[in-house]
Scaffold this motif. Structure first.
Motif, PDB file in Angstrom:
ATOM      1  N   ILE A 180     -32.845  30.028  -6.811  1.00 43.79           N
ATOM      2  CA  ILE A 180     -32.854  28.664  -8.131  1.00 43.79           C
ATOM      3  C   ILE A 180     -32.404  28.806  -9.529  1.00 43.79           C
ATOM      4  CG2 ILE A 180     -34.620  26.645  -7.850  1.00 43.79           C
ATOM      5  CD1 ILE A 180     -35.336  27.387  -4.792  1.00 43.79           C
ATOM      6  N   GLU A 181     -33.207  29.953  -9.758  1.00 38.63           N
ATOM      7  CA  GLU A 181     -33.311  29.734 -11.307  1.00 38.63           C
ATOM      8  C   GLU A 181     -31.588  30.040 -11.422  1.00 38.63           C
ATOM      9  OE1 GLU A 181     -35.283  29.295 -13.281  1.00 38.63           O
ATOM     10  OE2 GLU A 181     -37.044  29.351 -11.979  1.00 38.63           O
ATOM     11  N   GLY A 182     -30.903  31.096 -10.881  1.00 37.99           N
ATOM     12  CA  GLY A 182     -29.935  31.606 -10.950  1.00 37.99           C
ATOM     13  C   GLY A 182     -29.133  29.700 -11.108  1.00 37.99           C
ATOM     14  N   GLN A 183     -29.179  28.869 -10.550  1.00 34.20           N
ATOM     15  CA  GLN A 183     -28.509  27.015 -10.219  1.00 34.20           C
ATOM     16  C   GLN A 183     -29.087  26.797 -11.598  1.00 34.20           C
ATOM     17  OE1 GLN A 183     -28.542  25.655  -5.991  1.00 34.20           O
ATOM     18  NE2 GLN A 183     -26.803  26.410  -6.120  1.00 34.20           N
ATOM     19  N   ALA A 184     -30.387  26.723 -11.475  1.00 34.25           N
ATOM     20  CA  ALA A 184     -30.499  26.179 -13.326  1.00 34.25           C
ATOM     21  C   ALA A 184     -29.772  26.277 -14.257  1.00 34.25           C
ATOM     22  CB  ALA A 184     -32.498  26.264 -13.202  1.00 34.25           C
ATOM     23  N   VAL A 185     -29.561  28.019 -14.231  1.00 31.10           N
ATOM     24  CA  VAL A 185     -29.054  28.416 -15.404  1.00 31.10           C
ATOM     25  C   VAL A 185     -27.068  27.842 -15.574  1.00 31.10           C
ATOM     26  CG1 VAL A 185     -27.842  30.539 -16.294  1.00 31.10           C
ATOM     27  CG2 VAL A 185     -30.435  30.448 -15.542  1.00 31.10           C
TER      28      VAL A 185
END
Ligand SMILES: [Fe+2]
Ligand SMILES: [Fe+2]
Ligand SMILES: [Fe+2]
Length: 327
Positions: A180-185
Motif C-alpha cells: 500500500i505504501e508503494g502505491q501511495a508513493v
C-alpha cells in the motif's frame, strides 16, 4: 468544446455520485453475508438501507435536472467512475478485507458529497446542497461505526483463517502495508504534476511523500527483523491492489478535484490497514509492530485531514474556471 457551466458540472458530479451509490449498493447487498460477525453484519445491513435511499435521492435529483443516471454498465467502461479507479482490483472476500474496503469506500463517498456540497453552495443550489449534506453525514456515520468495530473485524478474520500462527498473519499484514505504501508513493509522486494548477494539494502531497517513503522503509525494516522480506508478489492478508493508477492518469479536466477526493479515500485505506495490523500484532504479542502501526497511522490520519483541508480551495478553483468559461 467549451467548459461546462457550474450547474452542468454539478449534474456531472451527481451522475458520478449515482454510480458510486450503485456500486456501494452492490457491495452492501453482499456485505452482511460476508461480515463474519453479527454486529458488523447488522451495520452493513443498516447501511444497505441508507444506500438504497441515497441511490434513489440522487436519481430523483438527476431527473429533476432533466438528466439521466448512467448505469453501472456505462460507467464501468469509463475512467470517470470513481470506484472503478480506486477499487477496481479490490474484491473483498474476507471479513477483514471487507471492513477495510468499506471504511475506505465510505470515505470516498464522503469526499464526493463534501465536494458536491461545496459546489452546490458556490452555485446557490439549495436542493443539491441539502442533499449532499444529508448523505455525507450518513457516510461519515457509517465510517465511524466501522471504526468502532475493528476488533470484531480482526477477530472475524482470524477465526475464518483459523490462524494458529498469529505471527504469520502479522507478516502478511506488514506485506500489505508495504504494498500500500508503494502505491501511495506512486500516487504522491504523480500527484503534484496532476495538481499543477492546485498548489494547496500539491504541497500536501509533497509533504506526505517524504513521510510515505519513511513508512515504507520502517515496514521493510520490521519485516526484516521478523525474518521476512516484503515479498512484493506474494499475497498478504488484505491483498490490496486498490488503486488503478493507469485509469487514474487518464482522468480528464477535473482531475485535481477528484484527486483531492481519491487521496482522502486512499489515506482512509491506509488507516484501515494499519488498524488491522496493529490489532493483529497485539494479539500476536508483537508490541513493536503494534506500536509502529499506530505511529504510522497517526501520520495517515493527519495527512487525510490536510487533504480535506484543500477541498474549499479545489472547489473555488473549479467554480472560478466555470464562471470564467460561462462569461
Ligand atoms: Fe451512499
Ligand atoms: Fe456509504
Ligand atoms: Fe499515507
Amino acid at each position: 468544446m467549451p467548459a461546462p457551466s457550474l450547474p452542468e458540472q454539478i449534474t456531472k458530479y451527481l451522475t458520478d455520485a449515482h454510480s458510486i451509490e450503485e456500486q456501494a449498493l452492490a457491495q452492501m447487498e453482499r456485505a452482511p453475508g460476508m461480515a463474519g460477525d453479527p454486529e458488523l453484519g447488522r451495520i452493513y445491513a443498516e447501511h444497505r438501507e441508507e444506500t438504497r435511499d441515497h441511490e434513489r435521492a440522487v436519481r430523483d435529483e438527476l431527473h429533476r435536472r432533466g438528466a439521466e443516471p448512467s448505469t453501472v454498465k456505462d460507467v464501468a467502461g469509463k475512467v470517470g467512475g470513481w470506484g472503478m479507479v480506486l477499487f477496481a482490483r479490490l474484491n473483498p472476500d474476507t471479513p477483514g478485507k471487507l471492513a477495510v474496503h468499506a471504511y475506505s469506500y465510505e470515505h470516498m463517498e464522503l469526499a464526493a458529497y463534501e465536494l458536491l456540497r461545496r459546489m452546490a453552495e458556490r452555485d446557490g443550489d439549495e436542493s443539491v446542497r441539502a442533499l449532499a449534506q444529508r448523505i455525507a453525514a450518513q457516510e461519515r456515520a457509517m465510517a465511524d461505526r466501522i471504526a468502532q468495530r475493528w476488533d470484531r473485524a480482526v477477530d472475524a478474520s482470524l477465526k475464518e483463517k483459523d490462524a494458529a500462527d498469529l505471527g504469520k498473519e502479522v507478516v502478511k499484514y506488514l506485506r500489505d502495508a508495504h504494498a500500500i505504501e508503494g502505491q501511495a508513493v506512486q500516487l504522491l509522486e504523480a500527484g503534484p504534476k496532476l495538481a499543477a494548477d492546485f498548489p494547496e494539494l500539491a504541497t500536501v502531497f509533497e509533504e506526505h511523500l517524504g513521510q510515505t517513503r519513511e513508512h515504507q522503509r520502517l515496514v521493510d525494516e520490521r519485516l526484516e527483523q521478523l525474518g521476512s522480506g516484503p515479498a512484493r508478489f506474494q499475497a498478504g492478508a488484505l491483498r490490496v491492489g486498490a488503486l488503478n493508477l493507469g485509469a487514474f492518469f487518464k482522468l480528464q479536466p477535473d482531475t485535481p478535484i477528484k484527486l483531492a477526493g481519491f487521496a482522502f479515500a486512499f489515506e482512509a485505506l491506509e488507516t484501515a490497514a494499519y488498524e488491522m495490523l496493529a490489532r493483529t500484532a497485539e494479539r500476536a504479542g508483537d508490541t513493536q509492530t503494534a506500536e509502529l502501526a499506530r505511529r504510522i497511522n497517526g501520520e495517515e490520519r493527519a495527512a487525510a485531514e490536510k487533504v480535506s483541508g484543500t477541498w474549499d480551495a479545489a472547489v473555488d478553483a473549479v467554480a472560478r474556471e466555470r464562471v470564467g468559461a460561462a462569461s
